[in-house]
Design a protein around this motif. Structure first.
Motif, PDB file in Angstrom:
ATOM      1  N   GLY A  25      40.731  40.669  30.833  1.00  0.00           N
ATOM      2  CA  GLY A  25      39.941  39.670  30.198  1.00  0.00           C
ATOM      3  C   GLY A  25      40.734  38.491  29.810  1.00  0.00           C
ATOM      4  O   GLY A  25      41.877  38.379  30.148  1.00  0.00           O
ATOM      5  N   ALA A  26      40.100  37.628  29.004  1.00  0.00           N
ATOM      6  CA  ALA A  26      40.785  36.423  28.683  1.00  0.00           C
ATOM      7  C   ALA A  26      40.773  36.137  27.225  1.00  0.00           C
ATOM      8  O   ALA A  26      39.931  35.451  26.744  1.00  0.00           O
ATOM      9  N   ALA A  27      41.698  36.662  26.446  1.00  0.00           N
ATOM     10  CA  ALA A  27      41.760  36.320  25.052  1.00  0.00           C
ATOM     11  C   ALA A  27      43.169  36.011  24.700  1.00  0.00           C
ATOM     12  O   ALA A  27      44.069  36.653  25.160  1.00  0.00           O
ATOM     13  N   ALA A  28      43.366  35.027  23.873  1.00  0.00           N
ATOM     14  CA  ALA A  28      44.714  34.699  23.478  1.00  0.00           C
ATOM     15  C   ALA A  28      44.832  34.832  21.986  1.00  0.00           C
ATOM     16  O   ALA A  28      44.000  34.363  21.245  1.00  0.00           O
ATOM     17  N   CYS A  29      45.912  35.483  21.557  1.00  0.00           N
ATOM     18  CA  CYS A  29      46.194  35.594  20.140  1.00  0.00           C
ATOM     19  C   CYS A  29      47.694  35.629  20.014  1.00  0.00           C
ATOM     20  O   CYS A  29      48.347  36.383  20.683  1.00  0.00           O
ATOM     21  N   GLY A  30      48.252  34.794  19.173  1.00  0.00           N
ATOM     22  CA  GLY A  30      49.689  34.817  19.023  1.00  0.00           C
ATOM     23  C   GLY A  30      50.316  33.603  19.648  1.00  0.00           C
ATOM     24  O   GLY A  30      49.785  32.508  19.621  1.00  0.00           O
ATOM     25  N   LYS A 160      40.766  30.275  33.536  1.00  0.00           N
ATOM     26  CA  LYS A 160      40.288  29.880  34.860  1.00  0.00           C
ATOM     27  C   LYS A 160      39.240  30.847  35.425  1.00  0.00           C
ATOM     28  O   LYS A 160      38.413  30.445  36.250  1.00  0.00           O
ATOM     29  N   CYS A 161      39.272  32.103  34.984  1.00  0.00           N
ATOM     30  CA  CYS A 161      38.422  33.136  35.588  1.00  0.00           C
ATOM     31  C   CYS A 161      37.315  33.607  34.653  1.00  0.00           C
ATOM     32  O   CYS A 161      36.711  34.660  34.881  1.00  0.00           O
ATOM     33  N   ALA A 162      37.046  32.832  33.604  1.00  0.00           N
ATOM     34  CA  ALA A 162      36.065  33.240  32.597  1.00  0.00           C
ATOM     35  C   ALA A 162      34.690  33.515  33.188  1.00  0.00           C
ATOM     36  O   ALA A 162      33.950  34.382  32.705  1.00  0.00           O
ATOM     37  N   ASP A 163      34.332  32.788  34.242  1.00  0.00           N
ATOM     38  CA  ASP A 163      33.006  32.945  34.846  1.00  0.00           C
ATOM     39  C   ASP A 163      32.966  33.984  35.960  1.00  0.00           C
ATOM     40  O   ASP A 163      31.983  34.090  36.691  1.00  0.00           O
ATOM     41  N   GLY A 164      34.043  34.757  36.075  1.00  0.00           N
ATOM     42  CA  GLY A 164      34.053  35.845  37.039  1.00  0.00           C
ATOM     43  C   GLY A 164      34.947  35.605  38.244  1.00  0.00           C
ATOM     44  O   GLY A 164      35.379  34.480  38.509  1.00  0.00           O
ATOM     45  N   PHE A 165      35.221  36.684  38.973  1.00  0.00           N
ATOM     46  CA  PHE A 165      36.045  36.627  40.179  1.00  0.00           C
ATOM     47  C   PHE A 165      35.861  37.932  40.933  1.00  0.00           C
ATOM     48  O   PHE A 165      35.144  38.831  40.470  1.00  0.00           O
ATOM     49  N   THR A 166      36.513  38.038  42.067  1.00  0.00           N
ATOM     50  CA  THR A 166      36.402  39.246  42.893  1.00  0.00           C
ATOM     51  C   THR A 166      37.707  40.027  42.865  1.00  0.00           C
ATOM     52  O   THR A 166      38.787  39.453  43.016  1.00  0.00           O
ATOM     53  N   GLU A 167      37.597  41.330  42.678  1.00  0.00           N
ATOM     54  CA  GLU A 167      38.748  42.215  42.779  1.00  0.00           C
ATOM     55  C   GLU A 167      38.755  42.826  44.179  1.00  0.00           C
ATOM     56  O   GLU A 167      37.773  43.435  44.606  1.00  0.00           O
ATOM     57  N   LEU A 177      31.907  39.888  36.455  1.00  0.00           N
ATOM     58  CA  LEU A 177      30.891  38.895  36.121  1.00  0.00           C
ATOM     59  C   LEU A 177      31.355  37.945  35.034  1.00  0.00           C
ATOM     60  O   LEU A 177      30.971  36.769  35.017  1.00  0.00           O
ATOM     61  N   LYS A 178      32.179  38.446  34.126  1.00  0.00           N
ATOM     62  CA  LYS A 178      32.577  37.633  32.983  1.00  0.00           C
ATOM     63  C   LYS A 178      33.894  38.148  32.420  1.00  0.00           C
ATOM     64  O   LYS A 178      34.148  39.351  32.392  1.00  0.00           O
ATOM     65  N   VAL A 179      34.722  37.216  31.965  1.00  0.00           N
ATOM     66  CA  VAL A 179      35.976  37.534  31.290  1.00  0.00           C
ATOM     67  C   VAL A 179      35.933  36.846  29.928  1.00  0.00           C
ATOM     68  O   VAL A 179      35.796  35.628  29.850  1.00  0.00           O
ATOM     69  N   GLU A 180      36.055  37.629  28.856  1.00  0.00           N
ATOM     70  CA  GLU A 180      35.922  37.069  27.515  1.00  0.00           C
ATOM     71  C   GLU A 180      37.106  37.448  26.640  1.00  0.00           C
ATOM     72  O   GLU A 180      37.528  38.606  26.634  1.00  0.00           O
ATOM     73  N   PRO A 181      37.635  36.492  25.871  1.00  0.00           N
ATOM     74  CA  PRO A 181      38.673  36.841  24.888  1.00  0.00           C
ATOM     75  C   PRO A 181      38.066  37.651  23.758  1.00  0.00           C
ATOM     76  O   PRO A 181      36.925  37.431  23.355  1.00  0.00           O
ATOM     77  N   VAL A 182      38.825  38.602  23.249  1.00  0.00           N
ATOM     78  CA  VAL A 182      38.385  39.407  22.105  1.00  0.00           C
ATOM     79  C   VAL A 182      39.514  39.468  21.083  1.00  0.00           C
ATOM     80  O   VAL A 182      40.651  39.089  21.363  1.00  0.00           O
ATOM     81  N   ARG A 183      39.183  39.953  19.902  1.00  0.00           N
ATOM     82  CA  ARG A 183      40.182  40.052  18.835  1.00  0.00           C
ATOM     83  C   ARG A 183      41.288  41.014  19.257  1.00  0.00           C
ATOM     84  O   ARG A 183      41.027  42.138  19.681  1.00  0.00           O
ATOM     85  N   ALA A 184      42.518  40.562  19.123  1.00  0.00           N
ATOM     86  CA  ALA A 184      43.657  41.407  19.484  1.00  0.00           C
ATOM     87  C   ALA A 184      44.103  42.235  18.286  1.00  0.00           C
ATOM     88  O   ALA A 184      43.941  41.808  17.131  1.00  0.00           O
ATOM     89  N   PRO A 185      44.653  43.415  18.531  1.00  0.00           N
ATOM     90  CA  PRO A 185      45.177  44.233  17.430  1.00  0.00           C
ATOM     91  C   PRO A 185      46.307  43.514  16.695  1.00  0.00           C
ATOM     92  O   PRO A 185      46.986  42.655  17.260  1.00  0.00           O
ATOM     93  N   GLU A 186      46.523  43.877  15.442  1.00  0.00           N
ATOM     94  CA  GLU A 186      47.639  43.348  14.659  1.00  0.00           C
ATOM     95  C   GLU A 186      48.849  44.248  14.887  1.00  0.00           C
ATOM     96  O   GLU A 186      48.959  45.312  14.278  1.00  0.00           O
ATOM     97  N   PHE A 187      49.742  43.826  15.776  1.00  0.00           N
ATOM     98  CA  PHE A 187      50.894  44.664  16.072  1.00  0.00           C
ATOM     99  C   PHE A 187      52.006  44.520  15.034  1.00  0.00           C
ATOM    100  O   PHE A 187      52.789  45.438  14.823  1.00  0.00           O
ATOM    101  N   GLY A 188      52.098  43.367  14.407  1.00  0.00           N
ATOM    102  CA  GLY A 188      53.093  43.189  13.356  1.00  0.00           C
ATOM    103  C   GLY A 188      54.454  42.769  13.880  1.00  0.00           C
ATOM    104  O   GLY A 188      54.580  42.167  14.951  1.00  0.00           O
TER     105      GLY A 188
END
Length: 258
Positions: A25-30, A160-167, A177-188
Motif C-alpha cells: 500500500g501507500a502510507a508514509a509515516c516518519g 503513483k499507484c494509488a489508483d491501482g496497478f497489475t501484479e 484496485l486501490k492503494v491507501e496509506p494507513v496509520r503505521a505502528p509506533e515502533f519507537g
C-alpha cells in the motif's frame, strides 16, 4: 505481498486460494521526504546491482539478521513462526505493471536493483489454520545507503499507484484496485521511518474484493517488512501489532542491546 495465492498459500487447492492476494500500500509515516526519489520507472528485473559505497550505516550480516528474526516454531501470542520451505515466498518473484509499483509487490533482489546484502524470511500464522491470517516477515540488510532508497521507492510507489496497478505472477495477473496509506505502528527508538499500506485487490474471477496490508520499517541499513493477508473478503484492519511489536523488540535486542 492473487491468481495463485501469495506466500505459502499458493497451491492449497481451494477456489478462494486461487483468488487470494498479497498486500501492499501507500502510507508514509516518519522520515520520508515525499519526493519522487527512489526507483527508476523502468523495471530493473535482474539488472546490475548498484555499486556498494561507503555511504550509509554498515549492512548487517545474514547471521545477525537470523539472530534478530523469529525462530522456527517461536510463538507470538496465538501465532507461530515458521521458515519457508524454499527460503522465501514464491510471490517474491512477482513483478508490477507499471514498474514504479514494484516495491508494493516485492523487494526481492531478483526483481529490484537495490544493493541488498542479506535477507531472512519468516511466515507467522495460526498453526493448523489453513484459511486464517498469515503474515510474511522479511528482514533485509542493504549496503551503500540503499535501505533509505527502498523507503523512498515505497513512498513513490504509494503515490503513483494509488489508483491501482497489475501484479504480474508466474501464471496469471492480479489487479490491485486501490492503494491507501494507513496509520503505521509506533515502533519507537531506532525506527528511522515507516510506511504502511492497505490494498484492495480483485480476485482472479473478478468478483471478490480482498484486503491485504503492508508495513515496512527502516532502522539504519535494515528494513523489516510485514505483509498480512487473509483468504477471504474480511478486512483484517492491518498487520497484527502483536507480530510487529514482538519482531521489533527482538530485532532491537540484537542490533542495539541495552
Amino acid at each position: 505481498m492473487f491468481g495463485a495465492a501469495r506466500h505459502s498459500r499458493r497451491g492449497r487447492g481451494t477456489a478462494l486460494v486461487m483468488g487470494g492476494v498479497l498486500f501492499a500500500g501507500a502510507a508514509a509515516c516518519g522520515g520520508g521526504d515525499g519526493g519522487d526519489g527512489g526507483g527508476d520507472d523502468k523495471k530493473p528485473h535482474g539488472g546490475p546491482k548498484a555499486p556498494a559505497s561507503a555511504a550509509g550505516p554498515r549492512a548487517l550480516t545474514e547471521a545477525q539478521l537470523t539472530a534478530a528474526a523469529f525462530t522456527d516454531g517461536e510463538t507470538v501470542g496465538k501465532y507461530t513462526a515458521s521458515e519457508f520451505t524454499l527460503g522465501a515466498p514464491h510471490s517474491d518473484d512477482y513483478t508490477a505493471d507499471p514498474a514504479v509499483c514494484q516495491p508494493l509487490v516485492s523487494l526481492a533482489a531478483d526483481v529490484t536493483d537495490h544493493d541488498m546484502r542479506s535477507e531472512v524470511n519468516r511466515r507467522v500464522d495460526v498453526a493448523g489454520e489453513m484459511l486464517g491470517l498469515s503474515v510474511v516477515v522479511q528482514l533485509r540488510s542493504y549496503g551503500g545507503g540503499d535501505a533509505a532508497r527502498v523507503m523512498k521507492a515505497l513512498d513513490k510507489a504509494g503515490r503513483k499507484c494509488a489508483d491501482g496497478f497489475t501484479e504480474v505472477r508466474s501464471v496469471a495477473k492480479g489487479k490491485y484496485l486501490k492503494v491507501e496509506p494507513v496509520r503505521a505502528p509506533e515502533f519507537g527508538a531506532g525506527a528511522d521511518e515507516v510506511r504502511a499500506y492497505h490494498f484492495t485487490i480483485l480476485d482472479v474471477k473478478g468478483k471478490l474484493r480482498l484486503h491485504d496490508y503492508l508495513t515496512v520499517v527502516r532502522s539504519g541499513s535494515t528494513t523489516l517488512s510485514f505483509r498480512a493477508d487473509l483468504l477471504g473478503t474480511k478486512d483484517i484492519g492491518g498487520v497484527p501489532e502483536s507480530v510487529t511489536d514482538a519482531q521489533w523488540e527482538k530485532f532491537r535486542s540484537v542490533v542495539a542491546p541495552g
